[in-house]
Design a protein around this motif. Structure first.
Motif, short mmCIF file in Angstrom:
data_model
loop_
_atom_site.label_atom_id
_atom_site.label_comp_id
_atom_site.label_asym_id
_atom_site.label_seq_id
_atom_site.Cartn_x
_atom_site.Cartn_y
_atom_site.Cartn_z
N GLN A 251 2.47 -21.41 49.58
CA GLN A 251 3.64 -22.27 49.44
C GLN A 251 3.29 -23.50 48.60
N TRP A 252 2.13 -24.10 48.88
CA TRP A 252 1.76 -25.35 48.21
C TRP A 252 1.19 -25.12 46.81
N THR A 253 0.98 -23.88 46.44
CA THR A 253 0.50 -23.61 45.09
C THR A 253 1.49 -22.78 44.28
N SER A 254 2.68 -22.58 44.87
CA SER A 254 3.66 -21.73 44.19
C SER A 254 4.31 -22.45 43.02
N LEU A 255 4.38 -23.77 43.11
CA LEU A 255 5.02 -24.54 42.04
C LEU A 255 3.97 -25.00 41.04
N TYR A 256 4.43 -25.31 39.84
CA TYR A 256 3.50 -25.73 38.80
C TYR A 256 2.91 -27.10 39.11
N ASP A 264 -0.72 -26.25 31.07
CA ASP A 264 -0.18 -25.11 30.32
C ASP A 264 1.24 -25.48 29.89
N GLN A 265 1.35 -25.86 28.63
CA GLN A 265 2.61 -26.38 28.11
C GLN A 265 3.77 -25.40 28.33
N ALA A 266 3.49 -24.11 28.14
CA ALA A 266 4.56 -23.12 28.27
C ALA A 266 5.05 -23.02 29.70
#
Length: 441
Positions: A251-256, A264-266
């Motif tokens: 959950q805590w690593t699912s978002l950028y 990672d710009q993209a």
RNA sequence: CGGAGCAUAGCGCAGCCUGGUAGCGCAUCUGCUUUGGGAGCAGAGGGUCGCAGGUUCGAAUCCUGCUGCUCCGACCA
């Protein structure tokens, strides 16, 4: 504590070397004194905060199943020759010769020593999982120490080291620390965001930095704005539940979320524009999984249930309490001074005697001081004969979360004034009700 | 480690160029007056001018060396 009996060397003018706000405020509020480049003495007020920070860290480490020990700052060079890092570490390592011309070093970290200890005693998988930690002074001879205790040469570090039979066990250990860190920082009133990180000289293949956002932060960070609204895991989280912990991790690593080195710009551009956050951040914790990087050169093995020998899978997990103190000030202050979260404030309550020497005011303050102390609060009672304005300024500078203003004006109506540092809110209240009122928060 | 600068009372600074009894503000101490957001007046204490050499009748000031500290850059809990 009566201020007249305390040691609180407040500075009205700021020493010129202090560039950032936390350094200035720590010097002005008499928390620290510089003794050499990047080396500081912690004065009583600073020591109180540092102790509270350490205790929160300790409670959460213990809750997660880690076990505290204490390793010495000086270490034998031979230990570091076993891992090959004596030559690799470079000039950051402080090297000393003792009277027998033996090479000693002042530890910058403890992977070698803890691996040596575990190797000596742990022979069976039945002793695993094992996570040992300590809170000890480290020394890294920085090229350029600066910003007070934020980037000092000597600094306090909580470093934990996990030992497991295999990669799956080590992953569980990593997640235990991940969750413990989320809770630790939340308890200090900080919103720490775990970000994918470089493993650097410690090596390994899984690593997260815990970053708090502050405009004066050293590194540029990019993340999804929803992190700020996420709720940290509760106190009764089950650290034995590997699947549950993995869920929290996911959950805590699912978002950028990434520091500039890993940006990672993209991927960042894929976030809806309203949720994109580019900000400055301060690193307050860093965790690593590095497998058998140290167990291999040290020959740290245990016998598994299959009867064969297995190299231990390790991770290490650091928090810098001394840096954390500075980081909290960076994240929480105003023109008047520091705004401490209640959990780490050097004193939870200040009593300001606005007219010392006035018998009714003195008596009311004495009674309040006794009642609050009896109720278990850390109280700083300003009983000095300074003017009221000086006392207001001092209490705000050192960031006391609750301030009870006691003076003849209020007492004439049977009231004292209760002031909240964070927003300046005040309320008139009967002295006898103060203890109950503080319980409400 | 490259570049730049600083060192005079607890803190902030002046004095140095042009050598001649070491100063100012804040802080500290004493007294008086004040007293709800960093008071006023009067007085006082506190310095081997970073260290070591040199020049000079005389060095905070000029010269040489050393040490410490800070800032900018590249690296870092």
């Amino acid at each position: 504590m009566r201020l007249s009996r305390y040691f609180l060397p407040i500075l009205r003018e700021v020493p010129k070397e202090a560039e950032i706000v936390s350094h200035r405020l720590m010097l002005r509020s008499g928390m620290i004194r510089q003794e050499a480049a990047g080396i500081y003495a912690w004065l009583p007020l600073g020591h109180r905060v540092l102790t509270k920070v350490c205790n929160i860290i300790r409670e959460e480490q213990n809750r997660s199943g880690a076990v505290e020990l204490l390793m010495p700052p000086p270490q034998q060079a031979d230990l570091w020759r076993e891992s090959g890092r004596y030559d690799d570490y470079g000039k950051e390592m402080l090297r000393i010769k003792d009277r027998h011309e033996r090479d000693i070093l002042y530890g910058p970290t403890n992977e070698e020593m803890i691996t040596e200890i575990v190797r000596a005693y742990v022979k069976s998988y039945k002793a695993l999982p094992l996570n040992l930690y300590h809170i000890q002074w480290k020394f890294r001879d920085e090229l350029r120490p600066r910003f007070g205790v934020y980037r000092s040469r000597e600094f306090l570090m909580k470093d934990a080291y996990s030992f497991d039979l295999d990669a799956a066990g080590a992953r569980h250990a990593y997640n235990r620390m991940f969750v413990a860190y989320l809770r630790t920082f939340a308890r200090m009133g900080l919103k720490a965001i775990p970000m994918v990180a470089d493993t650097g000289p410690i090596g390994g293949n899984l690593s997260h930095e815990f970053i708090i956002l502050a405009s004066t932060g050293e590194s540029e960070v990019f993340c999804h704005g929803d992190y700020l609204g996420m709720t940290p895991p509760p106190a009764d989280v089950n650290f034995e539940d590997a699947a549950g912990l993995q869920g929290v991790f996911d959950q805590w690593t699912s978002l950028y979320a990434a520091t500039s080195e890993k940006h990672d710009q993209a991927a960042f551009a894929a976030i809806p524009e309203a949720s994109r956050m580019a900000a400055r951040g301060i690193e307050v914790g860093h965790i690593f999984y590095f497998g058998t990087k140290y167990s291999e050169p040290f020959g740290a093995k245990v016998q598994g249930p299959d009867g064969a020998e297995h190299l231990l899978h390790m991770g290490s997990y650091g928090i810098g309490p001394s840096r954390l103190v500075a980081a909290m000030i960076e994240a929480s202050h105003d023109e008047a001074g520091i705004i401490w979260p209640d959990a780490v404030a050097p004193f939870q309550v200040g009593i300001l005697n606005l007219k010392s020497g006035d018998s009714a005011t003195d008596a009311a303050c004495d009674a309040l001081y006794a009642a609050l102390t009896k109720a278990g609060y850390d109280v700083l009672y300003d009983d000095t004969d300074e003017r009221a304005g000086v006392k207001f300024a001092t209490a705000d500078l050192i960031g006391l979360p609750w301030q009870v203003l006691v003076g003849p004006k209020g007492l004439a109506g049977g009231k004292v004034e209760l002031k909240r540092r964070i927003d300046g809110a005040r309320e008139l209240i009967a002295p006898a009700d103060v203890v109950e009122r503080l319980k409400v928060g």
